[in-house]
Structures are given as structure tokens and as C-alpha cells.
Design a protein around this motif. Structure first.
Motif, PDB file in Angstrom:
ATOM      1  N   ILE A 147      41.298  41.896  45.029  1.00 53.91           N
ATOM      2  CA  ILE A 147      41.149  41.713  43.589  1.00 53.91           C
ATOM      3  C   ILE A 147      41.139  40.226  43.261  1.00 53.91           C
ATOM      4  CG2 ILE A 147      43.664  41.931  43.276  1.00 53.91           C
ATOM      5  CD1 ILE A 147      43.105  43.179  40.518  1.00 53.91           C
ATOM      6  N   SER A 148      40.313  39.849  42.285  1.00 55.98           N
ATOM      7  CA  SER A 148      40.262  38.450  41.860  1.00 55.98           C
ATOM      8  C   SER A 148      40.017  38.361  40.367  1.00 55.98           C
ATOM      9  CB  SER A 148      39.153  37.687  42.600  1.00 55.98           C
ATOM     10  OG  SER A 148      39.070  36.351  42.124  1.00 55.98           O
ATOM     11  N   GLY A 149      40.675  37.405  39.748  1.00 59.49           N
ATOM     12  CA  GLY A 149      40.425  37.092  38.345  1.00 59.49           C
ATOM     13  C   GLY A 149      39.942  35.662  38.177  1.00 59.49           C
ATOM     14  N   ASP A 150      39.500  35.053  39.266  1.00 54.94           N
ATOM     15  CA  ASP A 150      39.054  33.663  39.246  1.00 54.94           C
ATOM     16  C   ASP A 150      37.577  33.590  38.869  1.00 54.94           C
ATOM     17  OD1 ASP A 150      38.341  31.008  39.725  1.00 54.94           O
ATOM     18  OD2 ASP A 150      39.681  30.820  41.446  1.00 54.94           O
ATOM     19  N   PHE A 151      37.291  33.010  37.717  1.00 57.00           N
ATOM     20  CA  PHE A 151      35.918  32.955  37.201  1.00 57.00           C
ATOM     21  C   PHE A 151      34.958  32.320  38.197  1.00 57.00           C
ATOM     22  CE2 PHE A 151      32.517  31.516  34.341  1.00 57.00           C
ATOM     23  CZ  PHE A 151      32.340  32.649  33.549  1.00 57.00           C
ATOM     24  N   LYS A 152      35.440  31.378  38.972  1.00 57.39           N
ATOM     25  CA  LYS A 152      34.573  30.689  39.941  1.00 57.39           C
ATOM     26  C   LYS A 152      34.233  31.574  41.131  1.00 57.39           C
ATOM     27  CE  LYS A 152      37.589  27.429  40.267  1.00 57.39           C
ATOM     28  NZ  LYS A 152      38.323  26.211  40.708  1.00 57.39           N
ATOM     29  N   GLN A 153      35.043  32.568  41.413  1.00 61.02           N
ATOM     30  CA  GLN A 153      34.860  33.379  42.610  1.00 61.02           C
ATOM     31  C   GLN A 153      34.213  34.728  42.369  1.00 61.02           C
ATOM     32  OE1 GLN A 153      38.585  33.738  44.668  1.00 61.02           O
ATOM     33  NE2 GLN A 153      38.853  31.542  44.929  1.00 61.02           N
ATOM     34  N   ILE A 154      34.343  35.263  41.166  1.00 65.56           N
ATOM     35  CA  ILE A 154      33.843  36.616  40.914  1.00 65.56           C
ATOM     36  C   ILE A 154      32.344  36.613  40.607  1.00 65.56           C
ATOM     37  CG2 ILE A 154      36.091  37.443  40.121  1.00 65.56           C
ATOM     38  CD1 ILE A 154      35.098  37.148  37.245  1.00 65.56           C
ATOM     39  N   PHE A 155      31.721  37.749  40.820  1.00 64.43           N
ATOM     40  CA  PHE A 155      30.299  37.904  40.500  1.00 64.43           C
ATOM     41  C   PHE A 155      30.120  38.379  39.053  1.00 64.43           C
ATOM     42  CE2 PHE A 155      26.495  40.544  40.111  1.00 64.43           C
ATOM     43  CZ  PHE A 155      25.516  39.682  40.571  1.00 64.43           C
TER      44      PHE A 155
END
Length: 217
Positions: A147-155
Motif C-alpha cells: 500500500i502507498s499514499g505517496d503521490f510521487k509513487q502511485i499511478f
């Protein structure tokens, strides 16, 4: 007709809702179709987010908050501020909107992706993802999913979603993979983790300073 009956319908195109409790949170699902129905009668958003309505309904009950779902819908409801979906959410004047979506796994950089629509509110999405991750670590079925909430990493950044990119409320856009959405043995504990995490990261005292919960975490 109960909301579950509506969510099971394959051919009924309808905006359904449940009004309840506090307007602190609103749960919203703009692209629901039942499992096995992969397409919507909507040229702008032809792919459905199968089963997301059941996740939204369950989470809304946990939070004792309003719920709205566009089922087999003919318009891309969260991209238009004049849509009945958007206008109903606005009428509730929530402090926090939580919008659930589903992805097929082809494009996502992570199994579960959370966005607040911009880098400006990245602190909120990262905080929610971290809180859910802590809870997923304790569940054998959900622990393998990342899971990710990082704007730079998510699609799935939700840049075009007008229900997410607004100053009227703080909004979370969650993209959830089908293996979780398809099994209530996984989506129910995930929804419980989501509800607990929302209550943890957005406590009551933070709401006193609304708009959009002080803009940044």
C-alpha cells in the motif's frame, strides 16, 4: 429495496444512498457494478469498479456516516460538479470524503493506492496509508498486499476527479485490487482497518479548524 439488493443488480442504473449519523465523513463509490460486470454504460468511464459498493456500504456503517453509490452508471459522476452524485455529496457538507475505486492490476504501482488528488495534500494520504499498513501487518490475508499514499509513487493520482480535487472537503481516493474487493473475508477486515485508521488520523478536534482540515497534515 435494501442497498445490498441494489448493489447486486446487474442492469439497474441508479444513484443510491443511505443517510445516517454524523456528516463528519461521507463514503462514496462512483463506479460500482456487481462482480462479473466489468463494464459500465458510460463512454467516459467504461470500466467498472466491481464490488466497490459493498465496501463503501460496510465502511459507512462502521463510521455511522452517509453513503452514496452510482451503480452501473451512465455518467462519470465524480468528474462533473453538476452531477447528481457530486451535488448530493456537497449537500451533506462533509469534512472528509472517502471515495472507493477498484483497479485491475495492470497499471497500479502498488496493490492499494491512496491519493488526496495533489502533492499539496500528500501528507494526508501518506498518513492514512501508514495507519492502514500497520493494521494490515497483523492480518495474514492482507499482509501480502502493499500500500502507498505517496503521490510521487502511485499511478492512480486522481488528478481529474473533481470530487477529490476540491477545497470543500478533505478527500481520499482509494484504489483497491480485485482480489480484496471480491472476497468478503478480505474486504470486511480491510474496511474495518480503513474506518479505524480514518478515526485515528482525523480526530474530532481537527475538524474544528476545517476547511479541508487545515489543508495539510
Amino acid at each position: 429495496m435494501k442497498i445490498e439488493d441494489i448493489l447486486h443488480c446487474k442492469d439497474l442504473s441508479i444513484l443510491a444512498m443511505e443517510e445516517r449519523g454524523s456528516k463528519r465523513f461521507v463514503m462514496a463509490v462512483p463506479h460500482h457494478a456487481p462482480l462479473g460486470v466489468g463494464y459500465l454504460p458510460c463512454p467516459e468511464h467504461s470500466m467498472s469498479d466491481e464490488n466497490t459498493g459493498f465496501l463503501g456500504a460496510y465502511t459507512a456503517r462502521l463510521l455511522d456516516c452517509p453513503f452514496i453509490v452510482a451503480c452501473n452508471y451512465f455518467i462519470d459522476a465524480n468528474k462533473d460538479t453538476s452531477s447528481d452524485y457530486f451535488r448530493k455529496i456537497a449537500s451533506w457538507q462533509p469534512a472528509v470524503l472517502v471515495e472507493l475505486h477498484g483497479h485491475g492490476g495492470d497499471n497500479a504501482n502498488h496493490d492499494i493506492e491512496i491519493s488526496c488528488g495533489s502533492k499539496h495534500r500528500n501528507g494526508w494520504s501518506k498518513k492514512l496509508a501508514a495507519s492502514i499498513r500497520t493494521r494490515m501487518n497483523q492480518h495474514d490475508g492482507l499482509n501480502p498486499f502493499n500500500i502507498s499514499g505517496d503521490f510521487k509513487q502511485i499511478f492512480f493520482k486522481a488528478r481529474k476527479s473533481l470530487s477529490i480535487n476540491t477545497d470543500r472537503w478533505l478527500a481520499f481516493h482509494l484504489e483497491i485490487p480485485k482480489p480484496i474487493r471480491a472476497q468478503d473475508s478480505l474486504y470486511r477486515p480491510f474496511c474495518e482497518m480503513l474506518a479505524d485508521s480514518l478515526l485515528e488520523i482525523v480526530p474530532d478536534e481537527d475538524l474544528l479548524g476545517h476547511p479541508a482540515i487545515q489543508e495539510q497534515a
